[in-house]
Structures are given as C-alpha cells and as structure tokens.
Design a protein around this motif. Structure first.
Motif, PDB file in Angstrom:
ATOM      1  N   ARG A  71       8.829  -5.070  -3.428  1.00  0.00           N
ATOM      2  CA  ARG A  71       7.510  -5.564  -3.032  1.00  0.00           C
ATOM      3  C   ARG A  71       7.629  -6.873  -2.236  1.00  0.00           C
ATOM      4  O   ARG A  71       6.917  -7.092  -1.256  1.00  0.00           O
ATOM      5  CB  ARG A  71       6.622  -5.748  -4.257  1.00  0.00           C
ATOM      6  N   SER A 100       0.831  -1.200   0.000  1.00  0.00           N
ATOM      7  CA  SER A 100       0.000   0.000   0.000  1.00  0.00           C
ATOM      8  C   SER A 100       0.864   1.249   0.000  1.00  0.00           C
ATOM      9  O   SER A 100       1.961   1.277   0.569  1.00  0.00           O
ATOM     10  CB  SER A 100      -0.930   0.012   1.216  1.00  0.00           C
ATOM     11  N   ALA A 101       0.347   2.283  -0.631  1.00  0.00           N
ATOM     12  CA  ALA A 101       1.062   3.556  -0.660  1.00  0.00           C
ATOM     13  C   ALA A 101       1.204   4.116   0.748  1.00  0.00           C
ATOM     14  O   ALA A 101       2.219   4.746   1.078  1.00  0.00           O
ATOM     15  CB  ALA A 101       0.328   4.553  -1.560  1.00  0.00           C
ATOM     16  N   ILE A 110       3.282   3.073  -7.016  1.00  0.00           N
ATOM     17  CA  ILE A 110       2.013   2.557  -6.512  1.00  0.00           C
ATOM     18  C   ILE A 110       0.861   3.505  -6.845  1.00  0.00           C
ATOM     19  O   ILE A 110      -0.234   3.068  -7.226  1.00  0.00           O
ATOM     20  CB  ILE A 110       2.103   2.330  -4.984  1.00  0.00           C
TER      21      ILE A 110
END
Length: 302
Positions: free
Chosen positions: A290, A192-193, A231
């Motif tokens: 990631r 997630s950002a 993202i």
C-alpha cells in the motif's frame, strides 16, 4: 617359502536398483509414472490403489503418489503421511497431480521435502526422479531435508528475498507477525481495487503481444492478485492463485510455498472445508504494498 599371491578383482555386478513405492489408481497417469521410474533404473514392485491401506516397506527410498481423475478424499491420509514421513527424512516423496487436485494437495502438504508436480510433463517427472536419486546417492533420503531443498531452490529464494527487502524498505514502521490479522479499513494508504486490477489487466494484455516467458514474474503477480482480493475482501484458494501467477502450476506452488516460508504470505484454513486453504498477504506485506502504490502515484505500474 611364501604362499601364492592373492588378488582381488573388481565387482562388475550391477548395483542394486533403488526401490520406489507407487500409489495410484489404474490409468494412463499410473503407467506414465511407472514407466518414468523404471526408465531411470528404479525398481517398482506392485503398488497400491488410492483407497487401499498402504504399508511402506523399509526398502522403499521413494514414495510416488499419482493423483488424477476425480478428486478423492481417500488421498488425504496418504498426503498427510507423505508430508510427515518425507519431512522427517524417512524417504523421498513426489506427489504428481492434475489441476483439479491443487487445493487438496496444497492444504495437506506443507513440507518442502515433498516434491509437488501439477500436470507434469515427461521432463518434469524425470527431473523429480533425478532429485530423488541424488538424495539417495549422497547418503540416503535423510539428506532430503528442508535445508537441502532450500539449496536446490536457492535462486527462487534469492528472488523472493529481493522482493521482501524492497517491500521492507518501503515500510516506515515495523509490524510484528505476532499480531497477524487482516488489514483493517483505513489502515495504511488507501489503494483502489481498480488501480490494482488495471495493472493486472495490463500485464496480461502485454502477454498477448510479447512472449510472456520474457517477463515471467510470478511473485509480483501473486502479490498483486492477493492485494486486489484483500481490498475487495475476497478469499483466494491456492488453485486460483496458481492461475493468477501466469506460470505453470508446479512453479506457482513452489513460489507460494517459498513466499509463505519467508513470511510474505499466510495460509488460512477454510473453516468449512478442511481439504482447502486460502492464501493471504501477511500484514507487513500488505502495508508495504500500500505504501509502495502511495509513493508511485496514479500512473500505471506494470
């Protein structure tokens, strides 16, 4: 009868000064550059203004381009020429610029043989002159090659290699750079950002309580900023990335250049403005990051 013995006497005449060509508009920055060069023993004949046609004489061993004030498109051809000539070893080159010029300079200069200075201090100017002088003394500016520059930045490169190796170990499957493209939705573990943003926020908050130079880690700050941008599908120009690195812009540009040379990052031209480039994560770097965050879990990593 032998003739009178002959004697040879050492030549105490001063060695000829190195010659530098200065390209700059009239102003304080021009005088700072001229004073620094002359103070270090360089001969600086009358130079050129930014918009003038420049002829580099064969005697010039260094070309110094000083960029300040309003960003001027006339600098593009000078930057392109320095990038080519210094890269081929014709002469040493230094580009000293103020912050508004970062994107234009980064878009045009790709050769590691060109020294880049952003808002340089007197010490940084003298250091650049010393590097140019050293190149001349060891056999001419032809020695100012990418290989020699790599040696001078060995410590920087070693650190980047360390990060690259760590990222590679986290990656389970190799990804070829021949298929370089943005990471697609759903590709690799989801991050997630907000997770990345919270890490960046924590790192900057730490700097408010503990001297930031104790924890300077520009490579990690650059990777975090680019991952967050990827993202949220935001493009990052070089000037913004320099700010995100939390180090002086001159240092940030060296990191960006070295990480790009190591295939950790990619340059992408701005289709609407040839004077600017965007920086992106290379696909293997993105996937490795990631996977790293997936293994670390939800706890905050600083």
């Amino acid at each position: 009868m032998t003739g009178a013995p002959s004697f040879s006497y050492p030549d105490y005449s001063p060695a000829p000064a190195n010659e530098a060509l200065l390209i700059a508009n009239v102003g304080v920055a021009r005088e700072n550059a001229r004073s620094a060069l002359m103070g270090e023993g360089w001969r600086v004949p009358p130079g050129f203004r930014l918009g003038e046609e420049v002829t580099v004489p064969p005697s010039a061993q260094l070309v110094w381009l000083e960029l300040d004030g309003t960003v001027d498109g006339n600098a593009v051809r000078h930057l392109a020429r320095l990038n080519h000539d210094a890269g081929s070893g014709r002469y040493a080159a230094v580009v000293a610029a103020t912050s508004p010029w970062i994107d234009l300079v980064a878009a045009q200069v790709t050769s590691p043989s060109v020294q880049l200075l952003i808002d340089p201090s007197p010490v940084e100017r003298i250091t650049s002159i010393a590097l140019a002088s050293a190149a001349v003394q060891v056999g001419g500016v032809q020695e100012t090659s990418p290989e020699r520059t790599e040696v001078r930045l060995k410590q920087l490169s070693d650190e980047v290699n360390r990060i690259a190796s760590a990222l590679a170990r986290l990656s389970n499957t190799p990804v070829s750079l021949d298929t370089a493209r943005p990471v697609q939705p759903g590709e690799g573990p989801a991050v997630s950002a907000e997770t990345v943003r919270s890490i960046i926020r924590a790192r900057r908050l730490r700097d408010q309580f503990i001297p930031g130079d104790l924890f300077a880690d520009p490579a990690w700050d650059i990777l975090l900023d680019l991952l967050q941008a990827e993202i949220i599908q935001h493009r990052v120009p070089v000037s913004s990335l320099c700010i995100a690195s939390a180090v002086p812009a001159t240092t940030a540009l060296r990191w960006i250049r070295t990480m790009t040379d190591r295939d950790l990052l990619m340059r992408r031209e701005d289709p609407h403005d040839a004077r600017r480039v965007f920086i992106e994560l290379a696909p293997p770097t993105s996937l490795a990051l990631r996977r790293y965050f997936d293994k670390v879990g939800p706890q905050t990593v600083i």
